[in-house]
Design an enzyme around this catalytic site. Structure first.
Site, PDB file in Angstrom:
ATOM      1  N   ASP A   6       0.875  -1.175   0.000  1.00  0.00           N
ATOM      2  CA  ASP A   6       0.000   0.000   0.000  1.00  0.00           C
ATOM      3  C   ASP A   6       0.913   1.226   0.000  1.00  0.00           C
ATOM      4  O   ASP A   6       2.132   1.101   0.148  1.00  0.00           O
ATOM      5  CB  ASP A   6      -0.896  -0.009   1.256  1.00  0.00           C
ATOM      6  CG  ASP A   6      -1.800   1.216   1.322  1.00  0.00           C
ATOM      7  OD1 ASP A   6      -2.447   1.534   0.305  1.00  0.00           O
ATOM      8  OD2 ASP A   6      -1.848   1.887   2.374  1.00  0.00           O
ATOM      9  N   SER A   7       0.311   2.412  -0.101  1.00  0.00           N
ATOM     10  CA  SER A   7       1.110   3.635  -0.053  1.00  0.00           C
ATOM     11  C   SER A   7       1.661   3.881   1.357  1.00  0.00           C
ATOM     12  O   SER A   7       2.517   4.744   1.532  1.00  0.00           O
ATOM     13  CB  SER A   7       0.241   4.824  -0.458  1.00  0.00           C
ATOM     14  OG  SER A   7      -0.819   4.974   0.469  1.00  0.00           O
ATOM     15  N   TYR A  38      -1.014   7.957  -2.642  1.00  0.00           N
ATOM     16  CA  TYR A  38      -1.166   7.484  -4.020  1.00  0.00           C
ATOM     17  C   TYR A  38      -2.418   8.071  -4.681  1.00  0.00           C
ATOM     18  O   TYR A  38      -2.460   8.246  -5.889  1.00  0.00           O
ATOM     19  CB  TYR A  38      -1.310   5.952  -4.034  1.00  0.00           C
ATOM     20  CG  TYR A  38      -0.024   5.164  -3.999  1.00  0.00           C
ATOM     21  CD1 TYR A  38       1.213   5.753  -3.759  1.00  0.00           C
ATOM     22  CD2 TYR A  38      -0.058   3.784  -4.217  1.00  0.00           C
ATOM     23  CE1 TYR A  38       2.376   4.994  -3.732  1.00  0.00           C
ATOM     24  CE2 TYR A  38       1.102   3.014  -4.198  1.00  0.00           C
ATOM     25  CZ  TYR A  38       2.311   3.622  -3.955  1.00  0.00           C
ATOM     26  OH  TYR A  38       3.454   2.850  -3.929  1.00  0.00           O
ATOM     27  N   GLY A  39      -3.423   8.317  -3.875  1.00  0.00           N
ATOM     28  CA  GLY A  39      -4.730   8.675  -4.430  1.00  0.00           C
ATOM     29  C   GLY A  39      -4.816  10.019  -5.106  1.00  0.00           C
ATOM     30  O   GLY A  39      -5.831  10.369  -5.706  1.00  0.00           O
ATOM     31  N   CYS A  69      -4.388  -1.679  -1.802  1.00  0.00           N
ATOM     32  CA  CYS A  69      -4.511  -0.279  -2.191  1.00  0.00           C
ATOM     33  C   CYS A  69      -5.502  -0.171  -3.343  1.00  0.00           C
ATOM     34  O   CYS A  69      -5.224  -0.644  -4.448  1.00  0.00           O
ATOM     35  CB  CYS A  69      -3.149   0.245  -2.628  1.00  0.00           C
ATOM     36  SG  CYS A  69      -3.210   1.955  -3.177  1.00  0.00           S
ATOM     37  N   ASN A  70      -6.650   0.416  -3.085  1.00  0.00           N
ATOM     38  CA  ASN A  70      -7.662   0.563  -4.137  1.00  0.00           C
ATOM     39  C   ASN A  70      -7.179   1.450  -5.271  1.00  0.00           C
ATOM     40  O   ASN A  70      -7.529   1.249  -6.431  1.00  0.00           O
ATOM     41  CB  ASN A  70      -8.926   1.192  -3.550  1.00  0.00           C
ATOM     42  CG  ASN A  70      -9.591   0.313  -2.524  1.00  0.00           C
ATOM     43  OD1 ASN A  70     -10.451  -0.490  -2.853  1.00  0.00           O
ATOM     44  ND2 ASN A  70      -9.194   0.438  -1.269  1.00  0.00           N
ATOM     45  N   GLU A 147      -2.414   9.196   6.759  1.00  0.00           N
ATOM     46  CA  GLU A 147      -1.045   8.641   6.720  1.00  0.00           C
ATOM     47  C   GLU A 147      -0.098   9.427   7.624  1.00  0.00           C
ATOM     48  O   GLU A 147       0.724   8.869   8.321  1.00  0.00           O
ATOM     49  CB  GLU A 147      -0.523   8.658   5.272  1.00  0.00           C
ATOM     50  CG  GLU A 147       0.814   7.970   5.090  1.00  0.00           C
ATOM     51  CD  GLU A 147       0.750   6.502   5.519  1.00  0.00           C
ATOM     52  OE1 GLU A 147      -0.192   5.807   5.119  1.00  0.00           O
ATOM     53  OE2 GLU A 147       1.626   6.066   6.286  1.00  0.00           O
ATOM     54  N   CYS A 178     -11.150   2.941   0.312  1.00  0.00           N
ATOM     55  CA  CYS A 178      -9.730   3.259   0.481  1.00  0.00           C
ATOM     56  C   CYS A 178      -9.320   2.602   1.788  1.00  0.00           C
ATOM     57  O   CYS A 178     -10.003   2.764   2.809  1.00  0.00           O
ATOM     58  CB  CYS A 178      -9.511   4.765   0.553  1.00  0.00           C
ATOM     59  SG  CYS A 178      -7.846   5.222   1.113  1.00  0.00           S
ATOM     60  N   THR A 179      -8.221   1.866   1.759  1.00  0.00           N
ATOM     61  CA  THR A 179      -7.861   1.074   2.945  1.00  0.00           C
ATOM     62  C   THR A 179      -7.382   1.933   4.116  1.00  0.00           C
ATOM     63  O   THR A 179      -7.272   1.434   5.236  1.00  0.00           O
ATOM     64  CB  THR A 179      -6.787   0.028   2.585  1.00  0.00           C
ATOM     65  OG1 THR A 179      -5.680   0.701   1.957  1.00  0.00           O
ATOM     66  CG2 THR A 179      -7.343  -1.018   1.644  1.00  0.00           C
ATOM     67  N   HIS A 180      -7.128   3.205   3.858  1.00  0.00           N
ATOM     68  CA  HIS A 180      -6.795   4.090   4.979  1.00  0.00           C
ATOM     69  C   HIS A 180      -8.039   4.421   5.819  1.00  0.00           C
ATOM     70  O   HIS A 180      -7.921   4.703   7.015  1.00  0.00           O
ATOM     71  CB  HIS A 180      -6.208   5.418   4.472  1.00  0.00           C
ATOM     72  CG  HIS A 180      -4.745   5.350   4.135  1.00  0.00           C
ATOM     73  ND1 HIS A 180      -4.280   4.702   3.025  1.00  0.00           N
ATOM     74  CD2 HIS A 180      -3.655   5.857   4.775  1.00  0.00           C
ATOM     75  CE1 HIS A 180      -2.939   4.811   2.988  1.00  0.00           C
ATOM     76  NE2 HIS A 180      -2.549   5.511   4.038  1.00  0.00           N
TER      77      HIS A 180
HETATM   78  N1  DGL Z   1      -4.850   3.094   0.830  1.00  0.00           N
HETATM   79  C1  DGL Z   1      -4.841   3.337  -0.568  1.00  0.00           C
HETATM   80  C2  DGL Z   1      -6.177   3.105  -1.180  1.00  0.00           C
HETATM   81  O1  DGL Z   1      -6.837   2.175  -0.775  1.00  0.00           O
HETATM   82  C3  DGL Z   1      -4.063   4.562  -1.014  1.00  0.00           C
HETATM   83  C4  DGL Z   1      -4.474   5.865  -0.419  1.00  0.00           C
HETATM   84  C5  DGL Z   1      -3.521   6.973  -0.788  1.00  0.00           C
HETATM   85  O2  DGL Z   1      -2.303   6.793  -0.606  1.00  0.00           O
HETATM   86  O3  DGL Z   1      -3.988   8.000  -1.279  1.00  0.00           O
HETATM   87  O4  DGL Z   1      -6.584   3.752  -2.101  1.00  0.00           O
END
Ligand code: DGL
Length: 253
Positions: A6-7, A38-39, A69-70, A147, A178-180
Site C-alpha cells: 500500500d502507499s 497514491y490517491g 490499495c484501491n 497517513e 480506500c484502505t486508509h
Molecule cells: N490506501 C490506498 C487506497 O486504498 C491509497 C491511499 C492513498 O495513498 O492516497 O486507495
C-alpha cells in the site's frame, strides 16, 4: 510468503483481517510512504509505483501478492502477470472481492474513495457488470491526512466537506473504498450517524486471500514491515495493531 503493499498504513487494515483468518501465513508488508498519498497521483505514476512495489515484494521472496490499495487496482492489468511472471491466482486486489460481496444484495450503495480510484471508474464499472448501480464520492486529501497523522478534527472536516452534497437517506451502505479509511472508522461513524451502515471490504478481501492462498501459504506466522520513508504515525500504528512486531520495521531508501 505473502507480500502486501500500500502507499503506507492503509493496508494494515487489510493485514489485520488476513491475520485473523490466516495467523500462520508469513507476510512481508511494503508501505511506500515516500510516495504517499497514491490517491492524488496520475494513472501513469500509479502504474510505475505498482510495478515497483510488486517487484520489490517478489525480489524479497513473496510468491503471492495482495494489493491492499484501491488506488492502484486500475493498474493491475492482465499484461502485468506475464511481465512479472506471476500466476493470476497469486494476486488479490480490493475491487473484485468487494463487488462480489454486493452482487446479490439489494442495498443502495455509496462508495467513498481517493480521487484516483473514483476517476478510474473501476468500482462503477464493476458494479455495472453485476447489474448494480453505485454512487462514488471522492474524498480528496483524506488518505494523506491519515497517513501523516493530522488528527480527528481534520479528518472530520475533510469528510464533512466531501459529503456536503450527499443525501445520506438515499443510501443504505457506505463502502470504504480506500484502505486508509477504516483506520478512522469512529470519525466516519460520527459524521454518518445511524442511518447508513459502513462496510469495510477488508474481511471480504481476507476471505478471498484465504480461499486462494490457504493452505499454500501456511508458515510460522512471521510478520515483517518495510517502509520507503521513516514515519512516526506508521510506527505508532504497528505498535497498536501488531505490538509483537514493532521490532520488525525496516526503512529502505
Ligand atoms: N490506501 C490506498 C487506497 O486504498 C491509497 C491511499 C492513498 O495513498 O492516497 O486507495
Amino acid at each position: 510468503m505473502i507480500g502486501i503493499f500500500d502507499s503506507g498504513s492503509g493496508g494494515l487494515s487489510v493485514l489485520r483481517a488476513i491475520r485473523t483468518r490466516m495467523p500462520s501465513a508469513n507476510v512481508l508488508y511494503f508501505g511506500d510512504i515516500k510516495n504517499a498519498p497514491y490517491g492524488e497521483k496520475t494513472q501513469e505514476e500509479l502504474s510505475a509505483l505498482t510495478v515497483h512495489a510488486m517487484q520489490f515484494l517478489q525480489s524479497n521472496g513473496a510468491e503471492s501478492i495482495v494489493s491492499a490499495c484501491n488506488s492502484v487496482s486500475a493498474s493491475l492489468a492482465v499484461s502485468l502477470f506475464d511481465a512479472l511472471n506471476l500466476a493470476s491466482d497469486r494476486l488479490i486486489e480490493m475491487v473484485g472481492p468487494t463487488v462480489s460481496h454486493f452482487r446479490a444484495s439489494d442495498k443502495r450503495v455509496l462508495l467513498c474513495a481517493t480521487p484516483a480510484t473514483v476517476r478510474s471508474g473501476i468500482y462503477q464499472n464493476g458494479f455495472r457488470m453485476v447489474g448494480r448501480e453505485l454512487t462514488a464520492v471522492a474524498i480528496p486529501a483524506l488518505a494523506g491526512a491519515i497517513e501523516f497523522g493530522a488528527g480527528d478534527v481534520e479528518y472530520e472536516r475533510i469528510i464533512r466537506e466531501a459529503f456536503s452534497d450527499v443525501p445520506f437517506d438515499a443510501f443504505d451502505t457506505l463502502v470504504l473504498g480506500c484502505t486508509h479509511y477504516p483506520l478512522v472508522l469512529p470519525v466516519f461513524e460520527r459524521v454518518l450517524g445511524e442511518s447508513v451502515q459502513i462496510f469495510d471490504p477488508a474481511d471480504a478481501v481476507a476471505a478471498r486471500v484465504e480461499k486462494q492462498l490457504w493452505p499454500r501459504e501456511v508458515g510460522d506466522g512471521r510478520l515483517q514491515f518495510v517502509i520507503s520513508k521513516d514515519s512516526a504515525p506508521f510506527r505508532a500504528r504497528i505498535k497498536e495493531l501488531f505490538p509483537e512486531s514493532i521490532a520488525a520495521i525496516e526503512v529502505v531508501q
